[in-house]
Design a protein around this motif. Structure first.
Motif, PDB file in Angstrom:
ATOM      1  N   LYS A 187       0.868  -1.174   0.000  1.00  0.00           N
ATOM      2  CA  LYS A 187       0.000   0.000   0.000  1.00  0.00           C
ATOM      3  C   LYS A 187       0.906   1.225   0.000  1.00  0.00           C
ATOM      4  O   LYS A 187       1.817   1.319   0.826  1.00  0.00           O
ATOM      5  N   LEU A 188       0.682   2.107  -0.945  1.00  0.00           N
ATOM      6  CA  LEU A 188       1.455   3.342  -1.020  1.00  0.00           C
ATOM      7  C   LEU A 188       0.601   4.475  -0.482  1.00  0.00           C
ATOM      8  O   LEU A 188      -0.533   4.663  -0.917  1.00  0.00           O
ATOM      9  N   VAL A 189       1.148   5.204   0.465  1.00  0.00           N
ATOM     10  CA  VAL A 189       0.389   6.287   1.079  1.00  0.00           C
ATOM     11  C   VAL A 189       1.159   7.599   0.909  1.00  0.00           C
ATOM     12  O   VAL A 189       2.301   7.711   1.340  1.00  0.00           O
ATOM     13  N   GLU A 215       1.089  11.641   1.823  1.00  0.00           N
ATOM     14  CA  GLU A 215       0.436  12.641   2.668  1.00  0.00           C
ATOM     15  C   GLU A 215       0.846  14.012   2.153  1.00  0.00           C
ATOM     16  O   GLU A 215       1.973  14.200   1.698  1.00  0.00           O
ATOM     17  N   LEU A 255       1.574  10.992  -5.167  1.00  0.00           N
ATOM     18  CA  LEU A 255       1.284   9.581  -5.437  1.00  0.00           C
ATOM     19  C   LEU A 255       1.344   9.287  -6.937  1.00  0.00           C
ATOM     20  O   LEU A 255       1.902   8.267  -7.365  1.00  0.00           O
ATOM     21  N   GLU A 270      -6.900   5.483  -4.738  1.00  0.00           N
ATOM     22  CA  GLU A 270      -7.969   6.120  -3.997  1.00  0.00           C
ATOM     23  C   GLU A 270      -7.517   7.487  -3.478  1.00  0.00           C
ATOM     24  O   GLU A 270      -6.475   7.593  -2.835  1.00  0.00           O
ATOM     25  N   ALA A 271      -8.297   8.522  -3.789  1.00  0.00           N
ATOM     26  CA  ALA A 271      -7.965   9.852  -3.272  1.00  0.00           C
ATOM     27  C   ALA A 271      -9.120  10.808  -3.499  1.00  0.00           C
ATOM     28  O   ALA A 271      -9.838  10.707  -4.482  1.00  0.00           O
ATOM     29  N   SER A 303      -4.548  13.060   1.941  1.00  0.00           N
ATOM     30  CA  SER A 303      -3.756  11.872   1.611  1.00  0.00           C
ATOM     31  C   SER A 303      -4.307  11.171   0.377  1.00  0.00           C
ATOM     32  O   SER A 303      -5.451  11.406  -0.030  1.00  0.00           O
ATOM     33  N   THR A 347      -3.943   7.115  -1.591  1.00  0.00           N
ATOM     34  CA  THR A 347      -3.355   5.781  -1.436  1.00  0.00           C
ATOM     35  C   THR A 347      -3.489   4.975  -2.716  1.00  0.00           C
ATOM     36  O   THR A 347      -4.379   5.196  -3.526  1.00  0.00           O
ATOM     37  N   VAL A 371       6.268   9.373  -0.292  1.00  0.00           N
ATOM     38  CA  VAL A 371       5.317   8.265  -0.252  1.00  0.00           C
ATOM     39  C   VAL A 371       5.794   7.204   0.734  1.00  0.00           C
ATOM     40  O   VAL A 371       6.950   6.788   0.705  1.00  0.00           O
ATOM     41  N   ARG A 372       4.908   6.816   1.601  1.00  0.00           N
ATOM     42  CA  ARG A 372       5.218   5.796   2.607  1.00  0.00           C
ATOM     43  C   ARG A 372       4.707   4.450   2.083  1.00  0.00           C
ATOM     44  O   ARG A 372       3.656   4.384   1.450  1.00  0.00           O
ATOM     45  N   GLU A 431       3.464   0.604   3.001  1.00  0.00           N
ATOM     46  CA  GLU A 431       3.034  -0.358   4.020  1.00  0.00           C
ATOM     47  C   GLU A 431       2.845  -1.712   3.353  1.00  0.00           C
ATOM     48  O   GLU A 431       2.389  -1.785   2.225  1.00  0.00           O
TER      49      GLU A 431
END
Ligand SMILES: [Zn+2]
Length: 438
Positions: free
Chosen positions: A204-206, A208, A226, A297-298, A308, A310, A337-338, A340
């Motif tokens: 999952k790329l997040v 912020e 993103l 999704e945004a 944010s 994702t 980009v974080r 998970e």
């Protein structure tokens, strides 16, 4: 005196029974679960004198395990396993009832016909013949009909390895799905025995950023961060790398077809891969790592910059290159980009050689004289990934002598999944030979 019932005599009816039990796995726990299938399996085993154990990892998520003592319990045990869950089927897309197990054109049709109620039925028919006729395998046999493979095995193989490892005590090797089927190369029938699996990571790329009005200056837009990351990831060219398994497969194919190839030249490899016909989709996706963005999704309103954004990314690294690939994905994603991990599992590559491989090859050749057998890598994953955590070497060997017209690769999770009936009876005969000689 009644005739002996052989595995090949009942493999079809068992396969049909299993297809008729809807065990769709949606991956979110909303499906019917595997309990009904597990009860059926346990009943089949109990009927011939065995005492299987039904093990639930969660309500309705049922696994069936059985250990059969071999002639020489001192040798490492062999695990024979299949999964009883299937991916869902959209009935309106099908030309038959996906859970009807209809017989048409010499084939059995339905969800699970190749993935993998076919092999489940082969396993059950062979084990039932042991119970009925009183023969024992040469070494201990651990039989597992497992839950949740289609969603990564969290309620099946991985759960058992974590919570009931003693069930696999002393096991050294395993046989399961996505290998052992036939294809044609250069006009010759070839069976592909699976000795490798790609790794897998669902990430999952997040991103912020700073939320705000769409009309105002904003240099910290999560959607833009993103989108940039996904574009870099999608455009990255993963290098061509032939692992030992793929190299051996292409060498064998080259010999059979007379097409030469250069291991550094993608075009010459593509020509050779095309020669695999219906299974070229399988082979083509094992030449390099792949990384595909799959979900996004945004935002909730056109004039609002969201806080944010994702995305989900499906990563399939070649075995042995996992760490390097994840590092590259991280670098491409950038520092805005974080990442998970939703799910991650290892790649596998085992030798195409040794006693068990020899046994599988000669069992195939006894039933189909003159056939060739080559190793191959599967681009997806199987429960052998979980078993490898216990040091068990896993092979994909669900033997099928396929009708050459059947687009086998398209059957997996596909519409109108089906398999020719004589492939099932062939498989039951081959598997019996393997178990008797292993
Ligand atoms: Zn499967």
């Amino acid at each position: 005196m009644t005739e002996r019932i052989r595995p090949e005599d009942e493999v079809l009816s068992i396969c049909r029974d299993l297809i008729r039990i809807d065990s769709s796995n949606y991956g979110d726990g909303s499906g019917p679960g595997e309990r009904a299938a597990a009860e059926y399996v346990a009943e089949q085993l109990t009927e011939v004198g065995f005492a299987p154990e039904i093990i639930e990892s969660a309500p309705g998520r049922a696994n069936v395990m059985l250990r059969i003592e071999g002639e020489d319990p001192g040798r490492g045990a062999l695990v024979l396993h299949g999964h009883t869950d299937v991916v869902p089927a959209e009935a309106s897309d099908w030309s038959v009832d996906p859970f009807g197990a209809e017989i048409k054109d010499g084939m059995v049709w339905g969800r699970g016909a190749v993935d993998m109620k076919d092999m489940d039925a082969m396993i059950l028919s062979v084990v039932r013949s042991m119970g009925r006729d009183g023969w024992r395998p040469p070494r201990d046999l651990v039989v597992g009909l497992l839950a949740d493979e289609e969603a990564g095995g969290r309620y099946g193989a991985h759960w058992l390895v974590d919570n009931r490892p003693e069930l696999f005590e002393g096991a050294t090797e395993a046989i399961s799905e996505v290998g052992g089927f036939s294809t044609e190369l250069g006009g010759k029938r070839v069976y592909l025995l699976q000795t490798a699996e790609k790794g897998l990571a669902w990430l999952k790329l997040v991103a912020e950023g700073r939320a705000g009005h769409g009309s105002q200056v904003n240099d910290d837009n999560a959607v833009a961060h993103l989108a940039g990351a996904l574009a870099r990831i999608a455009q990255h060219e993963w290098p061509l790398r032939l692992t030992k398994t793929v190299r051996a497969l292409l060498d064998g194919a080259s010999e059979l077809t007379g097409l030469s190839y250069d291991p550094e030249d993608q075009e010459s490899i593509d020509d050779l891969v095309d020669a695999f016909g219906p299974v070229s989709k399988f082979v083509g996706s094992t030449l390099k790592t792949s990384v595909h963005p799959t979900q996004l999704e945004a935002g909730y309103k056109v004039n609002v910059i969201p806080q944010s954004a994702t995305a989900a990314v499906d990563v399939r690294p070649l075995p042995g290159q996992e760490d390097e690939v994840y590092e590259t994905v991280k670098r491409l994603a950038g520092d805005k980009v974080r990442i998970e991990e939703i799910h991650r599992d290892i790649g596998l590559e085992v030798p195409f050689g040794g006693d068990l491989v020899d046994t599988m090859v000669s069992a195939l050749q006894s039933e189909d004289p003159g056939a060739e057998v080559l190793p191959y890598m599967v681009s997806g994953g199987t429960d052998n990934k979980a078993l490898s955590r216990l040091g068990i070497t896993g092979y994909g060997f669900a033997p099928l002598r396929l009708n050459p017209e059947l687009d086998f690769a398209a059957m997996f999770h596909g519409v109108d999944e089906r398999v020719n009936i004589d492939a099932l009876t062939f498989g039951a005969r081959v598997l019996e030979r393997v178990i008797r000689a292993s």
